[in-house]
Design a protein around this motif. Structure first.
Motif, PDB file in Angstrom:
ATOM      1  N   GLY A  53      -5.634   8.165   0.800  1.00  8.36           N
ATOM      2  CA  GLY A  53      -4.461   9.220   1.751  1.00  8.36           C
ATOM      3  C   GLY A  53      -5.791   9.071   2.668  1.00  8.36           C
ATOM      4  N   SER A  54      -6.794   8.395   3.331  1.00 11.54           N
ATOM      5  CA  SER A  54      -6.734   8.425   4.776  1.00 11.54           C
ATOM      6  C   SER A  54      -6.623   8.052   5.776  1.00 11.54           C
ATOM      7  CB  SER A  54      -8.291   8.555   4.645  1.00 11.54           C
ATOM      8  OG  SER A  54      -8.666   8.192   3.942  1.00 11.54           O
ATOM      9  N   ILE A  55      -5.902   6.974   5.834  1.00 10.64           N
ATOM     10  CA  ILE A  55      -5.693   5.574   6.192  1.00 10.64           C
ATOM     11  C   ILE A  55      -4.207   5.594   7.132  1.00 10.64           C
ATOM     12  CG2 ILE A  55      -5.537   3.101   6.014  1.00 10.64           C
ATOM     13  CD1 ILE A  55      -7.540   4.177   6.111  1.00 10.64           C
ATOM     14  N   ASP A  56      -4.037   5.463   8.482  1.00 15.56           N
ATOM     15  CA  ASP A  56      -2.592   5.852   8.889  1.00 15.56           C
ATOM     16  C   ASP A  56      -2.245   4.902   9.472  1.00 15.56           C
ATOM     17  OD1 ASP A  56      -2.958   8.569   9.748  1.00 15.56           O
ATOM     18  OD2 ASP A  56      -4.931   8.072  10.633  1.00 15.56           O
ATOM     19  N   LEU A  57      -2.974   3.226   9.444  1.00 18.28           N
ATOM     20  CA  LEU A  57      -2.492   2.207   9.739  1.00 18.28           C
ATOM     21  C   LEU A  57      -3.392   1.097   8.651  1.00 18.28           C
ATOM     22  CD1 LEU A  57      -0.460   0.654  11.255  1.00 18.28           C
ATOM     23  CD2 LEU A  57      -2.187   0.260  12.790  1.00 18.28           C
ATOM     24  N   ALA A  58      -2.808   0.273   8.051  1.00 20.57           N
ATOM     25  CA  ALA A  58      -3.165  -1.439   7.795  1.00 20.57           C
ATOM     26  C   ALA A  58      -2.658  -2.182   8.078  1.00 20.57           C
ATOM     27  CB  ALA A  58      -3.312  -1.094   6.347  1.00 20.57           C
ATOM     28  N   ILE A  59      -4.253  -2.950   8.866  1.00 19.14           N
ATOM     29  CA  ILE A  59      -3.779  -4.283   9.648  1.00 19.14           C
ATOM     30  C   ILE A  59      -4.322  -5.478   8.693  1.00 19.14           C
ATOM     31  CG2 ILE A  59      -3.916  -5.637  11.327  1.00 19.14           C
ATOM     32  CD1 ILE A  59      -4.421  -2.646  13.345  1.00 19.14           C
ATOM     33  N   LEU A  60      -3.370  -6.069   7.803  1.00 20.35           N
ATOM     34  CA  LEU A  60      -3.749  -6.871   6.948  1.00 20.35           C
ATOM     35  C   LEU A  60      -3.894  -8.901   7.865  1.00 20.35           C
ATOM     36  CD1 LEU A  60      -2.149  -5.757   4.506  1.00 20.35           C
ATOM     37  CD2 LEU A  60      -3.999  -4.953   5.065  1.00 20.35           C
ATOM     38  N   ASP A  61      -5.031  -9.765   7.141  1.00 16.92           N
ATOM     39  CA  ASP A  61      -4.329 -10.629   7.608  1.00 16.92           C
ATOM     40  C   ASP A  61      -4.100 -11.338   6.564  1.00 16.92           C
ATOM     41  OD1 ASP A  61      -5.341 -13.585   8.220  1.00 16.92           O
ATOM     42  OD2 ASP A  61      -7.701 -13.072   8.326  1.00 16.92           O
ATOM     43  N   GLY A  62      -2.759 -11.913   7.099  1.00 17.22           N
ATOM     44  CA  GLY A  62      -2.516 -13.062   6.251  1.00 17.22           C
ATOM     45  C   GLY A  62      -3.314 -14.504   5.416  1.00 17.22           C
ATOM     46  N   GLU A  63      -3.713 -14.287   6.546  1.00 19.42           N
ATOM     47  CA  GLU A  63      -4.533 -15.374   5.635  1.00 19.42           C
ATOM     48  C   GLU A  63      -6.054 -15.417   5.204  1.00 19.42           C
ATOM     49  OE1 GLU A  63      -3.385 -18.922   6.027  1.00 19.42           O
ATOM     50  OE2 GLU A  63      -1.493 -17.909   5.965  1.00 19.42           O
ATOM     51  N   ALA A  64      -6.252 -14.279   4.602  1.00 19.58           N
ATOM     52  CA  ALA A  64      -7.522 -14.102   4.214  1.00 19.58           C
ATOM     53  C   ALA A  64      -7.345 -14.514   2.538  1.00 19.58           C
ATOM     54  CB  ALA A  64      -7.966 -11.984   3.717  1.00 19.58           C
ATOM     55  N   ALA A  65      -8.710 -14.511   2.278  1.00 18.41           N
ATOM     56  CA  ALA A  65      -9.038 -15.348   1.238  1.00 18.41           C
ATOM     57  C   ALA A  65     -10.297 -14.229   0.012  1.00 18.41           C
ATOM     58  CB  ALA A  65      -9.575 -16.474   1.010  1.00 18.41           C
ATOM     59  N   PRO A  66     -10.152 -14.413  -0.986  1.00 17.47           N
ATOM     60  CA  PRO A  66      -8.853 -14.937  -1.689  1.00 17.47           C
ATOM     61  C   PRO A  66      -7.671 -14.440  -2.124  1.00 17.47           C
ATOM     62  CG  PRO A  66     -11.335 -13.917  -2.975  1.00 17.47           C
ATOM     63  CD  PRO A  66     -11.486 -13.381  -1.704  1.00 17.47           C
ATOM     64  N   CYS A  67      -7.794 -13.200  -1.530  1.00 18.43           N
ATOM     65  CA  CYS A  67      -6.009 -12.027  -1.364  1.00 18.43           C
ATOM     66  C   CYS A  67      -5.924 -12.372   0.020  1.00 18.43           C
ATOM     67  CB  CYS A  67      -7.254 -10.718  -2.333  1.00 18.43           C
ATOM     68  SG  CYS A  67      -5.157  -9.995  -2.317  1.00 18.43           S
ATOM     69  N   GLY A  68      -4.837 -12.760  -0.286  1.00 18.61           N
ATOM     70  CA  GLY A  68      -3.976 -12.620   1.408  1.00 18.61           C
ATOM     71  C   GLY A  68      -3.760 -11.374   1.395  1.00 18.61           C
ATOM     72  N   GLY A  69      -3.419 -11.084   2.857  1.00 16.14           N
ATOM     73  CA  GLY A  69      -3.090  -9.509   3.117  1.00 16.14           C
ATOM     74  C   GLY A  69      -1.721  -9.616   2.682  1.00 16.14           C
ATOM     75  N   ILE A  70      -0.346 -10.504   2.696  1.00 21.76           N
ATOM     76  CA  ILE A  70       0.992 -10.844   2.498  1.00 21.76           C
ATOM     77  C   ILE A  70       1.036  -9.841   0.673  1.00 21.76           C
ATOM     78  CG2 ILE A  70       3.023 -11.684   1.916  1.00 21.76           C
ATOM     79  CD1 ILE A  70       2.127 -13.854   4.249  1.00 21.76           C
ATOM     80  N   GLY A  71       0.502 -10.345   0.304  1.00 22.25           N
ATOM     81  CA  GLY A  71       0.593 -10.132  -0.920  1.00 22.25           C
ATOM     82  C   GLY A  71      -0.176  -9.046  -1.596  1.00 22.25           C
ATOM     83  N   LEU A  72      -0.983  -8.014  -0.735  1.00 25.87           N
ATOM     84  CA  LEU A  72      -1.913  -6.946  -0.901  1.00 25.87           C
ATOM     85  C   LEU A  72      -0.844  -6.111   0.095  1.00 25.87           C
ATOM     86  CD1 LEU A  72      -4.151  -5.706  -1.350  1.00 25.87           C
ATOM     87  CD2 LEU A  72      -5.177  -6.454   0.796  1.00 25.87           C
ATOM     88  N   ALA A  73      -0.400  -6.182   0.981  1.00 25.48           N
ATOM     89  CA  ALA A  73       0.477  -5.462   1.018  1.00 25.48           C
ATOM     90  C   ALA A  73       1.805  -5.060   0.662  1.00 25.48           C
ATOM     91  CB  ALA A  73       1.506  -6.116   2.550  1.00 25.48           C
ATOM     92  N   LYS A  74       2.732  -6.346  -0.767  1.00 24.56           N
ATOM     93  CA  LYS A  74       3.507  -6.428  -1.140  1.00 24.56           C
ATOM     94  C   LYS A  74       3.317  -5.581  -2.342  1.00 24.56           C
ATOM     95  CE  LYS A  74       7.410  -7.592  -3.902  1.00 24.56           C
ATOM     96  NZ  LYS A  74       8.177  -6.858  -3.760  1.00 24.56           N
ATOM     97  N   GLN A  75       1.855  -5.821  -2.397  1.00 27.64           N
ATOM     98  CA  GLN A  75       1.145  -4.896  -4.301  1.00 27.64           C
ATOM     99  C   GLN A  75       1.265  -3.300  -3.744  1.00 27.64           C
ATOM    100  OE1 GLN A  75      -2.937  -6.136  -5.471  1.00 27.64           O
ATOM    101  NE2 GLN A  75      -2.753  -4.036  -6.368  1.00 27.64           N
TER     102      GLN A  75
END
Length: 140
Positions: A62-84
């Motif tokens: 709960g200490s994060i104000d904003l997450a910026i995720l790389d959609g192409e990260a491997a092995p777990c992409g940022g898009i799937g991580l955002a959805k989760q």
């Protein structure tokens, strides 16, 4: 029930999680935003993460104000991580996704990202997308 993690001071730095398996991508995001991207918000403190487990751990704190995720990260992409995170975490925090192509924005929207920018990281585009999200995290 969605809860919003509260800030204790408008002077405390905003904590921005930057997720990518690529250290160069994380550095590009930090450089594009800088420590003081706008005079209307608190300074930024970046939290670099390179693994799925690290992101989940930081976001659950709960200490994060904003997450910026790389959609192409491997092995777990940022898009799937955002959805989760949008599906599973109880507290709300905004999420921005950097996609490989502008045409991938629909997929990031499906994951309920609050902002989407495409690669390569353009400082003006990134700031334009995330500054409103950061402003929403400031105490009023």
């Amino acid at each position: 029930m969605i809860q919003e993690a509260g800030r204790t001071s408008s002077y405390a730095p905003l904590r921005v999680l930057v997720y990518s398996s690529n250290a160069e991508m994380r550095m590009c995001v930090r450089k594009a935003l800088g420590r003081m991207p706008d005079s209307g918000i608190a300074p930024l403190h970046f939290v670099d993460t390179a693994t799925h487990a690290a992101v989940i751990s930081m976001m659950e704190s709960g200490s994060i104000d904003l997450a910026i995720l790389d959609g192409e990260a491997a092995p777990c992409g940022g898009i799937g991580l955002a959805k989760q995170m949008k599906d599973e975490l109880l507290q709300y925090m905004p999420i921005a996704i950097i996609t490989a192509r502008a045409d991938d924005a629909w997929l990031a929207s499906w994951a309920r990202a609050d902002a989407v920018v495409s690669h390569p990281v353009d400082p003006v585009e990134l700031r334009g997308a995330v500054l409103p999200l950061l402003r929403s995290r400031m105490l009023t």
